[in-house]
Structures are given as C-alpha cells and as structure tokens.
Design an enzyme around this catalytic site. Structure first.
Site, PDB file in Angstrom:
ATOM      1  N   CYS A 232       0.882  -1.188   0.000  1.00 50.82           N
ATOM      2  CA  CYS A 232       0.000   0.000   0.000  1.00 50.82           C
ATOM      3  C   CYS A 232       0.907   1.222   0.000  1.00 50.82           C
ATOM      4  O   CYS A 232       0.913   2.010   0.938  1.00 50.82           O
ATOM      5  CB  CYS A 232      -0.899   0.013   1.242  1.00 50.82           C
ATOM      6  SG  CYS A 232      -1.813  -1.510   1.543  1.00 50.82           S
ATOM      7  N   ALA A 233       1.678   1.364  -1.071  1.00 53.67           N
ATOM      8  CA  ALA A 233       2.784   2.334  -1.077  1.00 53.67           C
ATOM      9  C   ALA A 233       2.325   3.785  -1.027  1.00 53.67           C
ATOM     10  O   ALA A 233       3.005   4.637  -0.474  1.00 53.67           O
ATOM     11  CB  ALA A 233       3.668   2.105  -2.299  1.00 53.67           C
ATOM     12  N   GLY A 236       4.528   7.069  -1.065  1.00 56.25           N
ATOM     13  CA  GLY A 236       5.809   6.395  -0.899  1.00 56.25           C
ATOM     14  C   GLY A 236       6.784   6.860   0.149  1.00 56.25           C
ATOM     15  O   GLY A 236       7.972   6.589   0.044  1.00 56.25           O
ATOM     16  N   GLY A 237       6.318   7.525   1.222  1.00 54.96           N
ATOM     17  CA  GLY A 237       7.250   7.924   2.287  1.00 54.96           C
ATOM     18  C   GLY A 237       8.031   6.749   2.841  1.00 54.96           C
ATOM     19  O   GLY A 237       9.256   6.794   2.968  1.00 54.96           O
ATOM     20  N   ASP A 283      -4.633  -3.442 -10.294  1.00 50.39           N
ATOM     21  CA  ASP A 283      -5.891  -3.254 -11.040  1.00 50.39           C
ATOM     22  C   ASP A 283      -6.668  -4.567 -11.205  1.00 50.39           C
ATOM     23  O   ASP A 283      -7.830  -4.562 -11.587  1.00 50.39           O
ATOM     24  CB  ASP A 283      -5.636  -2.580 -12.402  1.00 50.39           C
ATOM     25  CG  ASP A 283      -4.499  -3.229 -13.184  1.00 50.39           C
ATOM     26  OD1 ASP A 283      -3.994  -4.285 -12.731  1.00 50.39           O
ATOM     27  OD2 ASP A 283      -4.117  -2.682 -14.235  1.00 50.39           O
ATOM     28  N   ASP A 301       1.070  -1.334   4.930  1.00 45.12           N
ATOM     29  CA  ASP A 301       0.785  -0.082   5.626  1.00 45.12           C
ATOM     30  C   ASP A 301      -0.697   0.195   5.353  1.00 45.12           C
ATOM     31  O   ASP A 301      -1.049   0.917   4.434  1.00 45.12           O
ATOM     32  CB  ASP A 301       1.699   1.011   5.074  1.00 45.12           C
ATOM     33  CG  ASP A 301       1.553   2.331   5.813  1.00 45.12           C
ATOM     34  OD1 ASP A 301       1.002   2.317   6.933  1.00 45.12           O
ATOM     35  OD2 ASP A 301       1.964   3.367   5.268  1.00 45.12           O
ATOM     36  N   CYS A 354      -1.594   4.056  11.016  1.00 45.00           N
ATOM     37  CA  CYS A 354      -1.405   5.293  11.788  1.00 45.00           C
ATOM     38  C   CYS A 354      -2.675   5.536  12.607  1.00 45.00           C
ATOM     39  O   CYS A 354      -3.207   6.634  12.657  1.00 45.00           O
ATOM     40  CB  CYS A 354      -1.042   6.472  10.898  1.00 45.00           C
ATOM     41  SG  CYS A 354      -2.190   6.761   9.550  1.00 45.00           S
TER      42      CYS A 354
END
Length: 404
Positions: A232-233, A236-237, A283, A301, A354
């Site tokens: 779940c990029a 991209g942090g 997709d 994430d 988070c």
C-alpha cells in the site's frame, strides 16, 4: 502584535473552502501561502497557523461564537474573533469585528472547557469511541496530545548524505535542527520553516516524515539484496525509506490501487536517487497472485482511520465518520489475508497503521492469526505508539514471520 487585513481575509477565504467546500486543509493552506509574493515568513506563518488552529478548534470556537454549520462569512468572522480574543490580539475597528464580546468569549471558554468533547473540540461519537477502545484515562491524555501542533521532522536520505552533513547544510540556511534519540536518520526542526523551498530538498537530501513513521521501515528488518514488497505504497514515504535501508540493492516493488499516487512516488524516487523500485498498479487480483510466496519482506501499511495523526491532519476530525471506521476494519482484514500470501516461507511481514484504536491494530492481527493463511504465520512482536507517550504521531506495527 496586530492583525493585518489582507492576512485575515486570506484566512477567512481558506476556512470557507475547508468548512463549506470540503477541501483538504493542507491543500488550501499551500494555495493560500502562494497568494502574495510580498509576504514575508512571519506573514505566511500567521496564515498557515491561524487556519490550522481554527480548523483544529472548530467545534469549541463555533460553540463559543454560538454559530452553526454551514458557516456563512459572518459566522466565520465570529469564529475568527473568538480565536483572536483567546490568543490575546487587540480587536481592530473593522466592520466585520464590530461588537466582539470579549468578556463573554472568555467566560464561555472557561465554562465549555469543562466538557471534554468541547474542550478537545471533537465529535461526540469520536469521544465515545476513544473511551470505549482506550479507556477514559488513556483517551483523555491521548486526545489532548493529538491537539498539539505536529513538529516538523526530516528523514535523512542516506543514499545521498549523512544526518550530520544534512544538519550542517541546513544550519548554513539558518534552519536549526536537533537529533532524536534512538532515531538514526531523523532531525527535528527547532522552528517551523518552509524546507521544501531549499536546494537540499530539491536535491533529495531529505524527506519530511514523522518520527514514528520512520520506525516502520526499520521494523521490517530489510537487508540489501532482498525482494521487498510495499503493498500500500501510496506516495511512498515508507517506500523511499526502505529503498535507502536496502542501499538501492535488491528489488523493491511498490504497489497501490491508485496510479496517481505511484506517479508521485516516481517523482520523489527520482529526486531521492532510489533506483531499485518497480511500480505496479493493483488493477486485478492477478497482480497479487503473481507474487504469491515470492517476497522476503512485505509491508502492509494498511488504510486506516488516521486517528493517530490528527496532530497534522486536524480537519480529519470533521471529515471522519463512524461508518467509515466500520468499513475500514473490513478492508484491513481483507488486505491482511490477501497480501500476506506474498510472503515466502521464512519471510517476514509488517502490518502497520497510523491509528491508535486496538480494533484496527492488535485485534486485527489476532483475528488474522486464526485464519487459514494466518495460521502459517508466527507473531514475533508489536509496537503500540501513542502521541501522549512519544510526542509524535500515534502508530501501530506488528511483525509476523511465515513458517518455513
């Protein structure tokens, strides 16, 4: 300390866009800061901080001002007046601020501050949920901490520089930073500054990333040469942090449902000189199936309520709805079951959010371990981080290993 008309007008326009037109606060603030090239840093600071403050305390200020949504411009001026009085600004003799009842505002503030959902300026349902999941004592501390403005934290891009060298470069620009204990790549800004305008940022020497967010990539225990998948990029942090920990060696696959986010990541990766990243849009289910049992490390994430990052996203308090949280828990379960199949026997998985809610965190992991795929994993450890204990964002991460 006086109020300047053009700065206040910009603030009112911005609040209208956030409260009445559903725009995101960060986008509105970014636009507002470009409005007048003649503004100095203190002008921009006033605009950004005032918008965020009134968004953060929307419920409390609207109750004190006795106004209800949808807010017309007069209502927004009344809320602004509450902010100005409570911050100790002398009220100028402008038409919009005529008759501001200063004593009444202070009195109502004292009276309403005895009721937690008003004092902390959150919806009733959020207060009830926080108490239910964390208990009265922990939730009271946590929501107070979540209402403190977030510090700006940089993550050194170790593909290009060191933390010490970066600190010296920023010092030459009069941007003072401090080291963070137990955080090998982090620098904390002593005072807010627009770091995105610096050459150091444009050259990819650092990214802005919360201190606790920086713990996730390290928790994944990656090594150069591995095959790693960030499922779940997003923009991209964490992907970029993983790339630097891999020293650009090995294969890092960044996946997301949204092509627009991966495009953003590509631009950031180029600036960071992170060259070992491949991009895949999810997709169809085939994209996942092709990777079954192929990765040494997998990061999930997961999408979540974001209740750990209200410090930096105060408008999320008003955009979030209870039904969204119910739905996101289902998505988390599905994602965990589906993407965990990418881990090869002997490989490791990190599930992270988070959020500070156990129902999105440890309860999800416990439930997963009872499923058919989950029984193939061993729980190694987890890390629950509250803003009230760390001073940074609330996070959760769990490390699981697939049985060999």
């Amino acid at each position: 300390m006086r109020l300047h008309r053009n700065l206040v007008y910009t603030t009112i326009d911005s609040l209208n866009a956030i409260f009445n037109e559903g725009e995101y606060a960060d986008k509105v603030v970014a636009r507002a800061l470009k409005k007048d090239k003649r503004w100095g840093s203190s002008d921009r600071k006033f605009v950004a901080e005032t918008i965020y403050e009134i968004v953060r305390w929307k419920r409390l200020y609207s109750e004190i001002a006795e106004v209800k949504e949808p807010f017309d411009r007069d209502n927004l001026w009344r809320m602004f007046a509450v902010w100005a009085v409570l911050r100790g600004y002398p009220i100028p003799d402008w038409r919009q601020l005529e008759g501001t009842p200063e004593r009444k505002i202070k009195g109502r503030f004292d009276e309403l501050s005895k009721i937690r959902p008003l004092k902390e300026s959150i919806p009733d349902w959020m207060d009830e949920l926080g108490v239910k999941e964390l208990g009265e004592k922990v939730w009271a501390k946590e929501i107070t901490a979540q209402n403190q403005p977030a510090k700006v934290i940089l993550r050194t891009n170790t593909l290009k520089t060191t933390k010490e060298a970066l600190r010296a470069i920023l010092m030459d620009l009069d941007i003072e930073t401090e080291y963070l204990k137990d955080q090998p790549d982090a620098l904390v800004l002593k005072e807010r500054a627009n770091v995105f305008m610096t050459d150091a940022f444009k050259q990819g020497l650092f990214e802005v990333q919360d201190a606790n967010s920086q713990l996730v990539a390290a928790f994944l225990d990656v090594k150069p040469g591995m095959r790693v998948v960030d499922t779940c990029a997003g923009a991209g942090g964490k992907t970029l942090h993983i790339a630097s920990l891999m020293q650009n060696k090995g294969q890092l696959i960044a996946m997301d449902l949204y092509e627009s986010k991966l495009k953003q990541l590509k631009l950031r990766a180029k600036r960071n000189s992170a060259f070992n990243i491949e991009y895949r849009i999810i997709d169809t289910t085939k994209v996942i199936k092709k990777l079954h049992e192929k990765a040494d490390r997998v990061l999930i994430d997961a999408p979540c309520s974001g209740l750990g990052v209200l410090k930096r996203n105060p408008d999320a308090k008003w955009k979030l709805k209870p039904e969204f949280i119910d739905n996101i828990r289902k998505v988390q379960s599905e994602v965990l079951e589906s993407y965990s199949k990418i881990v090869k026997p002997g490989g490791k998985l990190v599930y992270a959010t988070c959020s500070i809610l156990p129902s999105e965190n440890q309860e999800q992991v416990e439930r997963f371990l009872t499923t058919d795929i989950g029984k193939q994993f061993t729980f190694i450890k987890d890390h629950k981080i509250l803003a009230s204990e760390s001073g940074f964002d609330g996070f959760y991460m769990a490390l699981l290993e697939r049985k060999a």
